[in-house]
Design a protein around this motif. Sequence first.
Motif, PDB file in Angstrom:
ATOM      1  N   UNK A  48      68.931  13.186  16.599  1.00 26.70           N
ATOM      2  CA  UNK A  48      68.091  14.341  16.432  1.00 26.70           C
ATOM      3  C   UNK A  48      68.911  15.444  15.773  1.00 26.70           C
ATOM      4  N   UNK A  49      68.348  16.057  14.790  1.00 21.48           N
ATOM      5  CA  UNK A  49      69.103  17.081  14.065  1.00 21.48           C
ATOM      6  C   UNK A  49      69.011  18.425  14.781  1.00 21.48           C
ATOM      7  N   UNK A  50      69.913  19.316  14.411  1.00 22.32           N
ATOM      8  CA  UNK A  50      69.946  20.665  14.984  1.00 22.32           C
ATOM      9  C   UNK A  50      68.651  21.411  14.668  1.00 22.32           C
ATOM     10  N   UNK A  51      68.131  21.236  13.476  1.00 22.74           N
ATOM     11  CA  UNK A  51      66.903  21.928  13.067  1.00 22.74           C
ATOM     12  C   UNK A  51      65.721  21.502  13.940  1.00 22.74           C
ATOM     13  N   UNK A  52      65.650  20.208  14.247  1.00 22.08           N
ATOM     14  CA  UNK A  52      64.563  19.721  15.094  1.00 22.08           C
ATOM     15  C   UNK A  52      64.682  20.269  16.511  1.00 22.08           C
ATOM     16  N   UNK A  53      65.891  20.338  17.008  1.00 21.53           N
ATOM     17  CA  UNK A  53      66.110  20.870  18.358  1.00 21.53           C
ATOM     18  C   UNK A  53      65.716  22.343  18.402  1.00 21.53           C
TER      19      UNK A  53
END
Length: 159
Positions: free
Chosen positions: A1-6
């Motif tokens: 999971x990417x930082x942007x999604x989190x």
Amino acid sequence: MSQAMIRAGLTALLLAVAAPSLAVLPDEMLADPKLEARAREISKGLRCLVCRNENIDESNADLARDLRLLVRERLSAGDSDRQVVDYVVDRYGEYVLLSPTTKGANWLLWAAGPLMLLMGGGLAWVYLRGRARAPHPQDAALTEEEQERLRRILDQQDG
């Protein structure tokens, strides 16, 4: 999971949690935290007349904003919580209360549910008692005439 999604997920979560408090705009809030807390408490019991099932604190309707400002104005003028609620009810009627009182004709609305339940139970009881007393068709014996007629019908079918 990417930082942007989190980050997007956390932002959506925070907005969902904070959504009810977003209706009260910063320019509406009172400078005195105690008065603001009283205003919020009063607002929880007042219905938005546009949204109907939301209190005025949660509603974004213009009328809800006007009511929030009215509550804060009355508190700033020195009214007690009861006086503020009474003032709003005098202007808009008891419908503005999320929990209407049991005074006047409202007692009938509060009593209607239990009264209908009792009436329905009474009707069911009368119906079931009458049904229990009614003669059952299988218990009734045939008269001599009916038995003779039945024998004739059965004999005709056999022969």
